[in-house]
Design a protein around this motif. Structure first.
Motif, PDB file in Angstrom:
ATOM      1  N   ALA A 161      10.574   5.674   1.251  1.00  0.00           N
ATOM      2  CA  ALA A 161      10.665   6.928   0.502  1.00  0.00           C
ATOM      3  C   ALA A 161       9.434   7.085  -0.389  1.00  0.00           C
ATOM      4  O   ALA A 161       8.933   6.121  -0.962  1.00  0.00           O
ATOM      5  N   HIS A 162       8.978   8.309  -0.530  1.00  0.00           N
ATOM      6  CA  HIS A 162       7.794   8.620  -1.331  1.00  0.00           C
ATOM      7  C   HIS A 162       8.240   8.816  -2.773  1.00  0.00           C
ATOM      8  O   HIS A 162       9.079   9.658  -3.069  1.00  0.00           O
ATOM      9  N   HIS A 163       7.657   8.033  -3.679  1.00  0.00           N
ATOM     10  CA  HIS A 163       8.029   8.119  -5.096  1.00  0.00           C
ATOM     11  C   HIS A 163       6.768   8.271  -5.927  1.00  0.00           C
ATOM     12  O   HIS A 163       6.289   7.307  -6.528  1.00  0.00           O
ATOM     13  N   PRO A 164       6.180   9.452  -6.002  1.00  0.00           N
ATOM     14  CA  PRO A 164       4.936   9.587  -6.741  1.00  0.00           C
ATOM     15  C   PRO A 164       5.136   9.603  -8.255  1.00  0.00           C
ATOM     16  O   PRO A 164       4.644   8.730  -8.956  1.00  0.00           O
ATOM     17  N   THR A 165       5.875  10.563  -8.764  1.00  0.00           N
ATOM     18  CA  THR A 165       6.094  10.715 -10.206  1.00  0.00           C
ATOM     19  C   THR A 165       7.395  11.495 -10.392  1.00  0.00           C
ATOM     20  O   THR A 165       8.107  11.797  -9.438  1.00  0.00           O
ATOM     21  N   GLY A 166       7.669  11.833 -11.642  1.00  0.00           N
ATOM     22  CA  GLY A 166       8.762  12.757 -11.925  1.00  0.00           C
ATOM     23  C   GLY A 166      10.145  12.188 -11.671  1.00  0.00           C
ATOM     24  O   GLY A 166      10.398  11.000 -11.810  1.00  0.00           O
ATOM     25  N   ASP A 167      11.059  13.084 -11.271  1.00  0.00           N
ATOM     26  CA  ASP A 167      12.467  12.727 -11.148  1.00  0.00           C
ATOM     27  C   ASP A 167      12.697  11.607 -10.139  1.00  0.00           C
ATOM     28  O   ASP A 167      13.566  10.748 -10.341  1.00  0.00           O
ATOM     29  N   SER A 168      11.940  11.588  -9.033  1.00  0.00           N
ATOM     30  CA  SER A 168      12.163  10.563  -8.016  1.00  0.00           C
ATOM     31  C   SER A 168      11.804   9.180  -8.543  1.00  0.00           C
ATOM     32  O   SER A 168      12.477   8.194  -8.230  1.00  0.00           O
ATOM     33  N   LEU A 169      10.760   9.096  -9.348  1.00  0.00           N
ATOM     34  CA  LEU A 169      10.388   7.807  -9.935  1.00  0.00           C
ATOM     35  C   LEU A 169      11.404   7.390 -10.993  1.00  0.00           C
ATOM     36  O   LEU A 169      11.777   6.213 -11.077  1.00  0.00           O
ATOM     37  N   PHE A 170      11.865   8.330 -11.790  1.00  0.00           N
ATOM     38  CA  PHE A 170      12.891   8.037 -12.786  1.00  0.00           C
ATOM     39  C   PHE A 170      14.160   7.523 -12.106  1.00  0.00           C
ATOM     40  O   PHE A 170      14.751   6.534 -12.540  1.00  0.00           O
ATOM     41  N   THR A 171      14.558   8.162 -11.018  1.00  0.00           N
ATOM     42  CA  THR A 171      15.733   7.713 -10.270  1.00  0.00           C
ATOM     43  C   THR A 171      15.536   6.304  -9.730  1.00  0.00           C
ATOM     44  O   THR A 171      16.447   5.474  -9.746  1.00  0.00           O
ATOM     45  N   LEU A 172      14.316   6.012  -9.252  1.00  0.00           N
ATOM     46  CA  LEU A 172      14.036   4.681  -8.720  1.00  0.00           C
ATOM     47  C   LEU A 172      14.097   3.626  -9.814  1.00  0.00           C
ATOM     48  O   LEU A 172      14.655   2.544  -9.618  1.00  0.00           O
ATOM     49  N   VAL A 173      13.539   3.923 -10.981  1.00  0.00           N
ATOM     50  CA  VAL A 173      13.588   2.981 -12.104  1.00  0.00           C
ATOM     51  C   VAL A 173      15.032   2.650 -12.459  1.00  0.00           C
ATOM     52  O   VAL A 173      15.388   1.485 -12.687  1.00  0.00           O
ATOM     53  N   LEU A 174      15.900   3.673 -12.491  1.00  0.00           N
ATOM     54  CA  LEU A 174      17.314   3.429 -12.790  1.00  0.00           C
ATOM     55  C   LEU A 174      17.973   2.595 -11.695  1.00  0.00           C
ATOM     56  O   LEU A 174      18.769   1.695 -11.969  1.00  0.00           O
ATOM     57  N   ALA A 175      17.627   2.893 -10.442  1.00  0.00           N
ATOM     58  CA  ALA A 175      18.248   2.187  -9.318  1.00  0.00           C
ATOM     59  C   ALA A 175      17.843   0.718  -9.274  1.00  0.00           C
ATOM     60  O   ALA A 175      18.579  -0.112  -8.735  1.00  0.00           O
ATOM     61  N   LYS A 176      16.689   0.391  -9.841  1.00  0.00           N
ATOM     62  CA  LYS A 176      16.167  -0.974  -9.769  1.00  0.00           C
ATOM     63  C   LYS A 176      16.547  -1.823 -10.982  1.00  0.00           C
ATOM     64  O   LYS A 176      16.016  -2.915 -11.160  1.00  0.00           O
ATOM     65  N   ARG A 177      17.485  -1.339 -11.802  1.00  0.00           N
ATOM     66  CA  ARG A 177      17.929  -2.176 -12.920  1.00  0.00           C
ATOM     67  C   ARG A 177      18.691  -3.393 -12.391  1.00  0.00           C
ATOM     68  O   ARG A 177      19.378  -3.324 -11.365  1.00  0.00           O
ATOM     69  N   GLU A 178      18.532  -4.495 -13.098  1.00  0.00           N
ATOM     70  CA  GLU A 178      19.138  -5.759 -12.666  1.00  0.00           C
ATOM     71  C   GLU A 178      20.665  -5.660 -12.669  1.00  0.00           C
ATOM     72  O   GLU A 178      21.260  -5.096 -13.589  1.00  0.00           O
TER      73      GLU A 178
END
Length: 241
Positions: A52-69
């Motif tokens: 999945a393409h995660h450049p900036t913005g909402d998609s990156l924010f969603t990825l950061v949340l999804a990658k929490r331990e």
């Protein structure tokens, strides 16, 4: 075969309030923009391991949340960090770099690592030191990092055998400059930190020796590291005004 080389930024920023995940995603977005600006020619696409393409913005924010331990049962780790990785792919399909992060944890400093593929970006000794210093300070500056370095696996292993910290490397960011009365080792050079670190400098080891004699470079760096550890105020950012 040439070694890949890595820019590493270590920061205590964003650790005081782990609920502010938007700030963490924003910091990563700024790092991506800094990397894109540094690449000659078309900027890479930044993808996660799913493609999945995660450049900036909402998609990156969603990825950061999804990658929490998380625990094995799927519940979030209390005070845990977000730990993830993106890969930068050039339009011709070659992989340029990977961008990994561990940010937001309450119990440890955060880090961002950008590992460059030597086969695509070129080996470390072929990189202009001024460009490397700019890249290092760009990545560190976007995160408000108080420590940063450029290294290779061989040099990191040699430093590890000497119990050196992660504060030193082939290029070492010194936000306050060298400790008073201390000069760089023979063969090392220094450049003023390009941006974000007024009064700071980047100490540059002989890059050919990093590739050919990492143990000799590590020996010199371990002495600097010992001085920085004994005077931690010299290796940290000035306190906020």
């Amino acid at each position: 075969m040439s070694e890949d080389w890595t820019i590493q930024a270590l920061t205590s920023r964003y650790q005081s309030d782990t609920s502010d995940w938007a700030a963490i995603a924003g910091g990563l977005s700024d790092v991506i923009h800094a990397m894109d600006a540094a690449v000659e020619g078309p900027a890479p696409r930044w993808l996660d391991w799913s493609g999945a393409h995660h450049p900036t913005g909402d998609s990156l924010f969603t990825l950061v949340l999804a990658k929490r331990e998380r625990h094995d049962d799927g519940d979030l780790v209390d005070g845990g960090a977000s730990v993830g990785e993106l890969r930068g792919q050039l339009p011709d399909g070659r992989w340029l770099a990977s961008l990994g992060w561990e940010l937001g944890g309450q119990q440890r400093d955060g880090s961002v690592r950008v590992r460059f593929e030597a086969d695509t970006a070129g080996p470390l000794p072929e990189q202009p030191p001024s460009r490397l210093a700019e890249l290092l300070c760009a990545v560190c500056g976007e995160l408000g990092a108080d420590r940063g370095q450029v290294t290779t696996r061989g040099l990191s292993r040699a430093l590890g055998r000497r119990n050196a910290s992660l504060a030193v490397g082939a290029l070492t960011l010194l936000p306050r400059g060298l400790p008073d009365g201390m000069a760089g080792p023979p063969g090392f050079t220094s450049v003023d930190a390009p941006s974000g670190y007024p009064g700071g400098l980047v100490l540059v080891a002989p890059l050919d020796r990093v590739a050919e004699q990492p143990d000799a470079v590590a020996e010199a760096l371990s002495e600097i590291d010992a001085r920085l550890v004994s005077r931690p105020d010299e290796s940290r950012l000035p306190p906020p005004r």
